[in-house]
Enzyme design. Sequence first.
Site, PDB file in Angstrom:
ATOM      1  N   GLY A 237       0.831  -1.194   0.000  1.00 43.18           N
ATOM      2  CA  GLY A 237       0.000   0.000   0.000  1.00 43.18           C
ATOM      3  C   GLY A 237       0.866   1.245   0.000  1.00 43.18           C
ATOM      4  O   GLY A 237       2.028   1.211  -0.432  1.00 43.18           O
ATOM      5  N   GLY A 242       2.743   2.133   5.304  1.00 42.85           N
ATOM      6  CA  GLY A 242       3.930   1.346   5.659  1.00 42.85           C
ATOM      7  C   GLY A 242       4.678   1.936   6.851  1.00 42.85           C
ATOM      8  O   GLY A 242       5.237   1.205   7.679  1.00 42.85           O
ATOM      9  N   GLU A 259       5.738  -3.352   0.724  1.00 43.01           N
ATOM     10  CA  GLU A 259       5.689  -3.051  -0.712  1.00 43.01           C
ATOM     11  C   GLU A 259       4.883  -1.770  -0.847  1.00 43.01           C
ATOM     12  O   GLU A 259       3.648  -1.805  -0.866  1.00 43.01           O
ATOM     13  CB  GLU A 259       4.992  -4.194  -1.459  1.00 43.01           C
ATOM     14  CG  GLU A 259       5.708  -5.521  -1.411  1.00 43.01           C
ATOM     15  CD  GLU A 259       6.867  -5.602  -2.392  1.00 43.01           C
ATOM     16  OE1 GLU A 259       7.014  -4.708  -3.243  1.00 43.01           O
ATOM     17  OE2 GLU A 259       7.629  -6.578  -2.292  1.00 43.01           O
ATOM     18  N   CYS A 293       1.603   0.846  -8.775  1.00 45.67           N
ATOM     19  CA  CYS A 293       2.768   1.304  -8.008  1.00 45.67           C
ATOM     20  C   CYS A 293       3.932   1.555  -8.956  1.00 45.67           C
ATOM     21  O   CYS A 293       4.810   2.367  -8.678  1.00 45.67           O
ATOM     22  CB  CYS A 293       3.136   0.287  -6.948  1.00 45.67           C
ATOM     23  SG  CYS A 293       3.285  -1.380  -7.598  1.00 45.67           S
TER      24      CYS A 293
END
Length: 503
Positions: A237, A242, A259, A293
């Site tokens: 996310g 994170g 990630e 991403c």
Amino acid sequence: MSDSILKALGLEGHPRVVKASEAASRGAHLVHNPTTGAPIAGVTLDTAASYDATVAASVKAFDSWRSVPAPQRGLVVRAIGEEFRKHKDALGALVSLEVGKIRQEGLGEVQETIDIADFAVGLSRQLYGLTMPSERPNHRMFEQWLPLGPIGVISAFNFPNAVWAWNSMLAAVCGDTTVWKPSLLAPLTAIASNQIADKVATALGHPGVFGLVMGTDAEVGERMTADPRLPLISATGSSRMGRIVGQVVAKRFGRCLLELGGNNAVIVDKSADLSLAIPAIVFAAVGTAGQRCTTTRRLIVHESIVDDVTARLKRAYETIRIGDPLADGTLVGPLINDRAVEAFERAVKEAKSQGGTVVCGGERHFLGGRFVQPTIIRVPASNRLPISDEETFAPILYVFTFKEVAEAVAMNNGVAQGLSSAIFTDSVRNAERFLSPAGSDCGIANVNIGTSGAEIGGAFGGEKETGGGRESGSDSWKAYMRRQTCTVNYGAQLTLAQGIRFE
Ligand code: NAD
């Protein structure tokens, strides 16, 4: 249309899925179709107690699953892969329906799940450890990889099926069970995907290997990250998420595989073959409506060709078909929700106020709703545009210029994130510089292909605020196992290491 997709995946009548019209009265979370804004269905959320029961079942399942020989675990994953093959069309369509990906990308996502299942099956016979020469006579030293435990998987909305599979298929052959907390923007794909895996595993005698919990971050997400029963949290996310999750997990000495966000650049050298570069940049910048991403957000072009490259991109952008993601020929669907559209508008406004020039796009699309125009923005002559340091999850491409490749590499590396990067060049020297220790600082570095669309065979992830985790191929499986170094004395004497005498 949506009813037939839900039916094909066994979601009609599923205990967690309620009719949209009944969602409010049953206290269910309503899921919207980003293309139309219409509700698709409601899903019931977990409470603290039901969360606890799912994790307890996962812990119990781990007790036996860890002792099933890895190649036999691989056979279970093989059967799961087969089942995903059968459901590819319906599940791909559900991805499109729920998060607005075009049909090709929805199908591609499910194909990734099938591919990683195949990869995991092979891996189930290759969880190799090393043997090291012992310095002591009649001793054998080696390492072995053992199952770690129930793994907590937190996934982002934009890969509602594949991110879970990257984690859970590897975890399964490694002997771990999985508890998955999907994004509340894509819970239907999660229910359907988990059900496919769980049904196969249960039918083969392994219930509880694939667990699913759904709920708000406060009720379920935070409980999960703080839960000592989950030795590894794999979280995909935003970097914002994170930063929170990483600290909570570190506090309990858990492992974290992060990630997170990207801010990916493509460098176009003056020797680049533009017949490769232009379509690659278009796909990477506008594919998934800029919500990957690995989306290309920054273009760094040699000053001698920047006008030509920008003009070609503008022409290509003008031909992009925007609309219903499930309709034939559509290349760009909607953004996920109104908040994403507002973030898009904010970023464009900010870019203009910082001296950027809109080359094309920059507005909401005439289709309305959550549709926006793919946008190209030239940065001012200063080559600085602070808004481009941020990851705006929308199709905005900022165009910078450079004179020397070293300067372009410094610009590539000059942001907080470090996920994907690419150079288009016909110069071996420049390509190798880009890949050298002084080159790109990203987890992914490509030559003559774009920044998005990674294959599952490589390790996927990035550095800096992208989080440092690696998932999917290569030796990423090691994150899901514990390494044990073993030394066996098969002699009749006790010998101490380093020649120490203790007598
Ligand atoms: P997000 O950070 O809003 O949410 C991601 C997940 O984290 C969701 O399941 C959410 O519920 C959960 N979450 C958020 N706060 C939490 C908390 N405090 N505790 C526990 N869970 C929490 O991200 P998003 O909008 O769903 O996805 C877009 C972002 O994801 C972008 O930044 C994108 O770059 C990133 N992403 C990264 C990768 C990668 O592999 N690097 C892949 C896909 C998406």
